[in-house]
Scaffold this active site. Structure first.
Site, PDB file in Angstrom:
ATOM      1  N   TRP A  10       0.812  -1.225   0.000  1.00  0.00           N
ATOM      2  CA  TRP A  10       0.000   0.000   0.000  1.00  0.00           C
ATOM      3  C   TRP A  10       0.841   1.270   0.000  1.00  0.00           C
ATOM      4  CZ3 TRP A  10      -4.583  -1.020   3.979  1.00  0.00           C
ATOM      5  CH2 TRP A  10      -5.309  -2.143   3.542  1.00  0.00           C
ATOM      6  N   LYS A  11       2.146   1.114   0.189  1.00  0.00           N
ATOM      7  CA  LYS A  11       3.068   2.264   0.220  1.00  0.00           C
ATOM      8  C   LYS A  11       2.573   3.332   1.214  1.00  0.00           C
ATOM      9  CE  LYS A  11       4.357   1.097  -4.430  1.00  0.00           C
ATOM     10  NZ  LYS A  11       5.023   1.470  -5.654  1.00  0.00           N
ATOM     11  N   GLU A  99      12.012   1.497  -4.228  1.00  0.00           N
ATOM     12  CA  GLU A  99      11.836   2.861  -3.704  1.00  0.00           C
ATOM     13  C   GLU A  99      12.705   3.089  -2.469  1.00  0.00           C
ATOM     14  OE1 GLU A  99       7.554   2.744  -3.582  1.00  0.00           O
ATOM     15  OE2 GLU A  99       7.529   2.693  -5.761  1.00  0.00           O
ATOM     16  N   GLU A 169      10.967  -7.232  -9.650  1.00  0.00           N
ATOM     17  CA  GLU A 169      10.253  -6.013 -10.018  1.00  0.00           C
ATOM     18  C   GLU A 169      11.145  -5.139 -10.906  1.00  0.00           C
ATOM     19  OE1 GLU A 169       6.918  -5.093  -7.082  1.00  0.00           O
ATOM     20  OE2 GLU A 169       8.688  -4.148  -6.287  1.00  0.00           O
ATOM     21  N   GLY A 236       1.254  -2.918  -6.392  1.00  0.00           N
ATOM     22  CA  GLY A 236       1.230  -1.595  -5.782  1.00  0.00           C
ATOM     23  C   GLY A 236      -0.123  -0.939  -5.991  1.00  0.00           C
ATOM     24  N   GLY A 237      -0.215  -0.093  -7.031  1.00  0.00           N
ATOM     25  CA  GLY A 237      -1.419   0.706  -7.287  1.00  0.00           C
ATOM     26  C   GLY A 237      -2.732  -0.071  -7.226  1.00  0.00           C
TER      27      GLY A 237
HETATM   28  C1  PEP Z   1       5.363  -2.047  -6.295  1.00  0.00           C
HETATM   29  O1  PEP Z   1       5.390  -0.998  -5.723  1.00  0.00           O
HETATM   30  O2  PEP Z   1       5.981  -3.006  -5.807  1.00  0.00           O
HETATM   31  C2  PEP Z   1       4.628  -2.148  -7.553  1.00  0.00           C
HETATM   32  C3  PEP Z   1       4.812  -3.199  -8.293  1.00  0.00           C
HETATM   33  O3  PEP Z   1       3.806  -1.092  -7.879  1.00  0.00           O
HETATM   34  P1  PEP Z   1       2.753  -1.042  -9.127  1.00  0.00           P
HETATM   35  O4  PEP Z   1       1.953  -2.320  -9.071  1.00  0.00           O
HETATM   36  O5  PEP Z   1       1.944   0.158  -8.857  1.00  0.00           O
HETATM   37  O6  PEP Z   1       3.569  -0.970 -10.359  1.00  0.00           O
END
Ligand code: PEP
Length: 251
Positions: A10-11, A99, A169, A236-237
């Site tokens: 969820w960041k 990040e 990733e 993520g999103g």
């Molecule tokens: C993540 O932050 O690990 C990620 C994969 O984000 P998103 O799915 O938004 O690309």
């Protein structure tokens, strides 16, 4: 047999109240659809973790943190200790997210210390690795990922490694809407499994789960999960809305 593993990062989103609402929507979905044989993890901000563990009684959804300190306690302003996570029944912790590497200067040495500390306290790490667009375009993507894995898993023995999940990733795919093709993602994940085999042995490399992360959405999860070596996704999103995340879980 590796059980599919879908995790939501969820960041820096969601207040405690918003977190409870979203977590309940996800957990209720899992309770109502018991046939879904997938490990589902959510990693909200620290400020929501304590409350979520209290509010979601007999939860199916697993709880994880997005980071932690490599120290148990002390004068480390702003840090959260693995002991604090254990005290809240947290099971997993994301470590080495790009990040954290990019904006908080975490290097492989720091990440290796964190992984060792997580294991010492029976927290299961999700170790994130991945290349930049430049590294991919110059054919250095595999070398980068290999170097990260070797450094991040240094001096971690195979019994402990089996509890670690790797999230591949590609940095250029995170939050950009660009996804690696399912073939490219599977190719890199197979390569990661071959590194794990070299580092440990075949059994360990076949036990460890490897996720793909980078713009995973309801429309592309099925194709990714149909691939031989992709065991799940770090999302993520699309983990911030239950309509999307529950579709991903139910791929
Ligand atoms: C993540 O932050 O690990 C990620 C994969 O984000 P998103 O799915 O938004 O690309």
């Amino acid at each position: 047999m590796r059980i599919p593993f879908i995790a939501g990062n969820w960041k820096m989103h969601k207040t405690p109240e918003e977190s409870i609402k979203l977590a309940k929507e996800i957990d209720n979905f899992l309770q109502e659809n018991q046939e879904i044989d997938v490990d589902v993890l959510i990693c909200p901000p620290y400020t929501s973790l304590y409350l979520l563990n209290k509010e979601l009684k007999d939860r199916k959804v697993l709880l994880g943190a997005q980071n932690m300190s490599y120290e148990d306690e002390g004068a480390y302003t702003g840090e959260i200790s693995p002991l604090m996570l254990k005290d809240m029944d947290i099971e997993y912790v994301i470590l080495g997210h790009s990040e954290r590497r990019q904006f908080f200067s975490e290097n492989d040495e720091i990440i290796n210390k964190k992984i060792k500390k997580a294991i010492e306290h029976n927290l299961k790490p999700i170790l994130c690795v991945g290349e930049t667009l430049e590294e991919r375009e110059s054919g250095k993507d595999k070398e980068k990922v290999k170097n990260q894995i070797i450094a991040d898993l240094e001096n971690i023995d195979k019994e402990k490694a089996a509890d670690i999940t790797i999230a591949y990733e590609p940095i250029w795919a995170i939050g950009t809407g660009k996804t690696a093709s399912s073939d490219d993602a599977n190719d890199m994940i197979k390569y990661i499994r071959s590194i794990l085999k070299e580092l440990y042995d075949e059994e360990t490399s076949e036990t460890m789960r490897i996720q793909y992360g980078g713009s995973v959405k309801p429309h592309n999860i099925k194709e990714l999960m149909n691939k031989s070596d992709i065991d799940g996704a770090l999302v993520g999103g699309a983990s911030l809305k239950s309509e999307d995340f529950n579709k991903i879980i139910d791929f």
